[in-house]
Design a protein around this motif. Structure first.
Motif, PDB file in Angstrom:
ATOM      1  N   MET A 187      -9.452 -15.968 -32.841  1.00  0.00           N
ATOM      2  CA  MET A 187      -8.589 -17.147 -32.900  1.00  0.00           C
ATOM      3  C   MET A 187      -7.302 -16.817 -33.650  1.00  0.00           C
ATOM      4  O   MET A 187      -7.328 -16.201 -34.711  1.00  0.00           O
ATOM      5  CB  MET A 187      -9.304 -18.308 -33.601  1.00  0.00           C
ATOM      6  CG  MET A 187      -8.428 -19.551 -33.727  1.00  0.00           C
ATOM      7  SD  MET A 187      -9.255 -20.911 -34.577  1.00  0.00           S
ATOM      8  CE  MET A 187     -10.403 -21.433 -33.323  1.00  0.00           C
ATOM      9  N   ARG A 188      -6.175 -17.249 -33.071  1.00  0.00           N
ATOM     10  CA  ARG A 188      -4.905 -17.096 -33.772  1.00  0.00           C
ATOM     11  C   ARG A 188      -4.761 -18.197 -34.817  1.00  0.00           C
ATOM     12  O   ARG A 188      -5.383 -19.256 -34.719  1.00  0.00           O
ATOM     13  CB  ARG A 188      -3.767 -17.116 -32.757  1.00  0.00           C
ATOM     14  CG  ARG A 188      -3.780 -15.880 -31.850  1.00  0.00           C
ATOM     15  CD  ARG A 188      -2.718 -15.930 -30.787  1.00  0.00           C
ATOM     16  NE  ARG A 188      -2.983 -16.975 -29.797  1.00  0.00           N
ATOM     17  CZ  ARG A 188      -2.185 -17.241 -28.759  1.00  0.00           C
ATOM     18  NH1 ARG A 188      -1.067 -16.531 -28.593  1.00  0.00           N
ATOM     19  NH2 ARG A 188      -2.490 -18.188 -27.909  1.00  0.00           N
ATOM     20  N   LEU A 189      -3.937 -17.955 -35.814  1.00  0.00           N
ATOM     21  CA  LEU A 189      -3.911 -18.810 -37.004  1.00  0.00           C
ATOM     22  C   LEU A 189      -3.473 -20.247 -36.744  1.00  0.00           C
ATOM     23  O   LEU A 189      -3.855 -21.151 -37.484  1.00  0.00           O
ATOM     24  CB  LEU A 189      -3.008 -18.183 -38.066  1.00  0.00           C
ATOM     25  CG  LEU A 189      -3.549 -16.932 -38.756  1.00  0.00           C
ATOM     26  CD1 LEU A 189      -2.488 -16.315 -39.648  1.00  0.00           C
ATOM     27  CD2 LEU A 189      -4.790 -17.282 -39.566  1.00  0.00           C
ATOM     28  N   LEU A 190      -2.637 -20.463 -35.737  1.00  0.00           N
ATOM     29  CA  LEU A 190      -2.095 -21.809 -35.506  1.00  0.00           C
ATOM     30  C   LEU A 190      -2.576 -22.388 -34.182  1.00  0.00           C
ATOM     31  O   LEU A 190      -1.875 -23.192 -33.558  1.00  0.00           O
ATOM     32  CB  LEU A 190      -0.563 -21.773 -35.541  1.00  0.00           C
ATOM     33  CG  LEU A 190       0.071 -21.249 -36.823  1.00  0.00           C
ATOM     34  CD1 LEU A 190       1.587 -21.333 -36.748  1.00  0.00           C
ATOM     35  CD2 LEU A 190      -0.444 -21.989 -38.047  1.00  0.00           C
ATOM     36  N   GLU A 191      -3.751 -22.012 -33.765  1.00  0.00           N
ATOM     37  CA  GLU A 191      -4.284 -22.428 -32.468  1.00  0.00           C
ATOM     38  C   GLU A 191      -4.187 -23.940 -32.282  1.00  0.00           C
ATOM     39  O   GLU A 191      -4.706 -24.722 -33.088  1.00  0.00           O
ATOM     40  CB  GLU A 191      -5.753 -21.995 -32.349  1.00  0.00           C
ATOM     41  CG  GLU A 191      -6.231 -21.860 -30.918  1.00  0.00           C
ATOM     42  CD  GLU A 191      -5.627 -20.662 -30.212  1.00  0.00           C
ATOM     43  OE1 GLU A 191      -5.162 -20.850 -29.070  1.00  0.00           O
ATOM     44  OE2 GLU A 191      -5.613 -19.559 -30.789  1.00  0.00           O
ATOM     45  N   GLY A 192      -3.459 -24.353 -31.233  1.00  0.00           N
ATOM     46  CA  GLY A 192      -3.382 -25.755 -30.863  1.00  0.00           C
ATOM     47  C   GLY A 192      -2.390 -26.604 -31.624  1.00  0.00           C
ATOM     48  O   GLY A 192      -2.249 -27.797 -31.335  1.00  0.00           O
ATOM     49  N   GLN A 193      -1.672 -26.040 -32.578  1.00  0.00           N
ATOM     50  CA  GLN A 193      -0.758 -26.859 -33.372  1.00  0.00           C
ATOM     51  C   GLN A 193       0.495 -27.241 -32.588  1.00  0.00           C
ATOM     52  O   GLN A 193       0.906 -26.559 -31.643  1.00  0.00           O
ATOM     53  CB  GLN A 193      -0.363 -26.119 -34.653  1.00  0.00           C
ATOM     54  CG  GLN A 193      -1.491 -25.983 -35.653  1.00  0.00           C
ATOM     55  CD  GLN A 193      -0.994 -26.010 -37.086  1.00  0.00           C
ATOM     56  OE1 GLN A 193      -0.009 -26.677 -37.426  1.00  0.00           O
ATOM     57  NE2 GLN A 193      -1.684 -25.289 -37.957  1.00  0.00           N
ATOM     58  N   VAL A 194       1.108 -28.338 -33.003  1.00  0.00           N
ATOM     59  CA  VAL A 194       2.379 -28.806 -32.448  1.00  0.00           C
ATOM     60  C   VAL A 194       3.397 -28.800 -33.575  1.00  0.00           C
ATOM     61  O   VAL A 194       3.191 -29.475 -34.598  1.00  0.00           O
ATOM     62  CB  VAL A 194       2.261 -30.217 -31.845  1.00  0.00           C
ATOM     63  CG1 VAL A 194       3.622 -30.683 -31.316  1.00  0.00           C
ATOM     64  CG2 VAL A 194       1.214 -30.235 -30.736  1.00  0.00           C
ATOM     65  N   ALA A 195       4.471 -28.040 -33.413  1.00  0.00           N
ATOM     66  CA  ALA A 195       5.417 -27.828 -34.506  1.00  0.00           C
ATOM     67  C   ALA A 195       6.833 -28.228 -34.120  1.00  0.00           C
ATOM     68  O   ALA A 195       7.230 -28.137 -32.947  1.00  0.00           O
ATOM     69  CB  ALA A 195       5.404 -26.363 -34.928  1.00  0.00           C
ATOM     70  N   LEU A 196       7.592 -28.636 -35.101  1.00  0.00           N
ATOM     71  CA  LEU A 196       9.036 -28.837 -34.979  1.00  0.00           C
ATOM     72  C   LEU A 196       9.709 -27.899 -35.963  1.00  0.00           C
ATOM     73  O   LEU A 196       9.392 -27.917 -37.157  1.00  0.00           O
ATOM     74  CB  LEU A 196       9.409 -30.293 -35.294  1.00  0.00           C
ATOM     75  CG  LEU A 196      10.901 -30.595 -35.513  1.00  0.00           C
ATOM     76  CD1 LEU A 196      11.726 -30.270 -34.274  1.00  0.00           C
ATOM     77  CD2 LEU A 196      11.094 -32.059 -35.924  1.00  0.00           C
ATOM     78  N   VAL A 197      10.635 -27.087 -35.458  1.00  0.00           N
ATOM     79  CA  VAL A 197      11.400 -26.164 -36.302  1.00  0.00           C
ATOM     80  C   VAL A 197      12.866 -26.558 -36.191  1.00  0.00           C
ATOM     81  O   VAL A 197      13.450 -26.528 -35.097  1.00  0.00           O
ATOM     82  CB  VAL A 197      11.215 -24.700 -35.853  1.00  0.00           C
ATOM     83  CG1 VAL A 197      12.031 -23.762 -36.754  1.00  0.00           C
ATOM     84  CG2 VAL A 197       9.739 -24.316 -35.872  1.00  0.00           C
ATOM     85  N   THR A 198      13.478 -26.931 -37.301  1.00  0.00           N
ATOM     86  CA  THR A 198      14.896 -27.270 -37.261  1.00  0.00           C
ATOM     87  C   THR A 198      15.729 -26.003 -37.434  1.00  0.00           C
ATOM     88  O   THR A 198      15.293 -25.023 -38.019  1.00  0.00           O
ATOM     89  CB  THR A 198      15.265 -28.292 -38.356  1.00  0.00           C
ATOM     90  OG1 THR A 198      15.148 -27.691 -39.651  1.00  0.00           O
ATOM     91  CG2 THR A 198      14.371 -29.522 -38.272  1.00  0.00           C
ATOM     92  N   GLY A 199      16.931 -26.046 -36.872  1.00  0.00           N
ATOM     93  CA  GLY A 199      17.806 -24.882 -36.941  1.00  0.00           C
ATOM     94  C   GLY A 199      17.204 -23.675 -36.253  1.00  0.00           C
ATOM     95  O   GLY A 199      17.268 -22.562 -36.765  1.00  0.00           O
ATOM     96  N   ALA A 200      16.643 -23.893 -35.058  1.00  0.00           N
ATOM     97  CA  ALA A 200      15.873 -22.835 -34.380  1.00  0.00           C
ATOM     98  C   ALA A 200      16.703 -22.017 -33.404  1.00  0.00           C
ATOM     99  O   ALA A 200      16.145 -21.213 -32.658  1.00  0.00           O
ATOM    100  CB  ALA A 200      14.691 -23.462 -33.641  1.00  0.00           C
ATOM    101  N   GLY A 201      18.023 -22.190 -33.422  1.00  0.00           N
ATOM    102  CA  GLY A 201      18.853 -21.479 -32.460  1.00  0.00           C
ATOM    103  C   GLY A 201      19.056 -20.008 -32.744  1.00  0.00           C
ATOM    104  O   GLY A 201      19.505 -19.266 -31.875  1.00  0.00           O
ATOM    105  N   GLY A 202      18.755 -19.569 -33.928  1.00  0.00           N
ATOM    106  CA  GLY A 202      18.965 -18.154 -34.227  1.00  0.00           C
ATOM    107  C   GLY A 202      18.539 -17.828 -35.639  1.00  0.00           C
ATOM    108  O   GLY A 202      18.164 -18.706 -36.420  1.00  0.00           O
ATOM    109  N   GLY A 203      18.566 -16.544 -35.961  1.00  0.00           N
ATOM    110  CA  GLY A 203      18.260 -16.100 -37.306  1.00  0.00           C
ATOM    111  C   GLY A 203      16.855 -16.468 -37.727  1.00  0.00           C
ATOM    112  O   GLY A 203      15.885 -16.252 -37.003  1.00  0.00           O
ATOM    113  N   ILE A 204      16.736 -17.025 -38.922  1.00  0.00           N
ATOM    114  CA  ILE A 204      15.426 -17.346 -39.484  1.00  0.00           C
ATOM    115  C   ILE A 204      14.670 -18.348 -38.612  1.00  0.00           C
ATOM    116  O   ILE A 204      13.474 -18.198 -38.369  1.00  0.00           O
ATOM    117  CB  ILE A 204      15.586 -17.874 -40.919  1.00  0.00           C
ATOM    118  CG1 ILE A 204      16.028 -16.738 -41.846  1.00  0.00           C
ATOM    119  CG2 ILE A 204      14.283 -18.496 -41.419  1.00  0.00           C
ATOM    120  CD1 ILE A 204      16.339 -17.177 -43.258  1.00  0.00           C
ATOM    121  N   GLY A 205      15.359 -19.368 -38.111  1.00  0.00           N
ATOM    122  CA  GLY A 205      14.695 -20.358 -37.276  1.00  0.00           C
ATOM    123  C   GLY A 205      14.080 -19.749 -36.038  1.00  0.00           C
ATOM    124  O   GLY A 205      12.974 -20.131 -35.620  1.00  0.00           O
TER     125      GLY A 205
END
Length: 250
Positions: A1-19
């Protein structure tokens, strides 16, 4: 099993770099869906979304100006409605202008504080209303702990982000929501060595691990904090800086 199996996430500033690094690691570690926020870099965010889908997760790009409190709340609502819920929020979006403190205007101060701090407050508050437990991770900075010239507004905003995480952990813990922060050190990007050769050289010379960080390093930290491995960890700031903060300053 992968660590985040089934999760739903929102990442802000996801266009590049750290995001970008955070979003990709979430997908690679089994997240079912990742909502990618951007303000203007839609093309870059769509490229990240394509790579997220290649890892087997659903992806959507959502635009919003996070200096606007109402836009923050609408972003979270959109992400939750699209994903069928929300289990993880990563507050990564931010700005880092250089401006000496003497002569800085209140408007310049507010621009940084509203983008880096008020957005964290508003997005976290909105996420807590739609989450049935889960995790929130703020991206702070090593400059939350040690100031840099020309970054007074940025340093103050990131120090406040760390304390907001602790405060939110205290008040949202009874709802099963964990809130932590990650403080990255110097993270590499294309062209950084050419743009700032002196700073990059000094970092590499002094960092115990002898290198700059990568977006993947920060993504891994965020994966850990959102995973069951961190189920009893909240209100903490994880410094990811290759050991630089372990060096004596005298």
């Amino acid at each position: 099993m992968r660590l985040l199996e089934g999760q739903v996430a929102l990442v802000t500033g996801a266009g590049g770099g750290i995001g970008r690094g955070i979003a990709l690691r979430f997908a690679e570690q089994g997240a079912a869906a990742v909502a990618l926020h951007c303000r203007t870099s839609v093309e870059a965010a769509e490229e990240v979304a394509s790579r997220v889908r290649e890892s087997g997760a659903r992806a959507v790009v959502l635009q919003a100006d996070l200096a606007d409190e109402d836009a923050c709340r609408e972003l979270v609502r959109e992400a939750s409605a699209w994903g069928g819920g929300l289990t993880a929020l990563v507050n990564n979006a931010g700005v880092q202008p250089v401006r000496p403190l003497p002569g800085m205007t209140a408007g310049e101060w507010r621009e940084v504080v509203d983008t880096n701090l008020t957005s964290v407050f508003a997005c976290t508050q909105a996420a807590a209303e739609v989450m049935a437990g889960g995790s929130v991770t703020h991206i702070a900075s090593v400059e939350a702990h040690a100031p840099a010239a020309g970054h007074a507004h940025y340093c103050a905003s990131k120090a406040a982000v760390v304390m907001h995480a602790r405060s939110a952990a205290l008040e949202y813990g009874p709802r099963g929501i964990r809130v932590n922060s990650v403080s990255p050190g110097l993270i590499d990007r294309e062209g950084l060595a050419e743009d700032w050769p002196d700073g990059v050289g000094r970092w590499r010379d002094k960092a115990p691990l002898g290198r700059l960080g990568s977006p993947r390093d920060i993504g891994d930290a965020c994966v850990f904090l959102a995973s069951p491995l961190a189920s009893w960890l909240t209100g903490q700031d994880l410094v990811v800086d290759g050991g630089m903060s372990a060096r004596p300053t005298w």
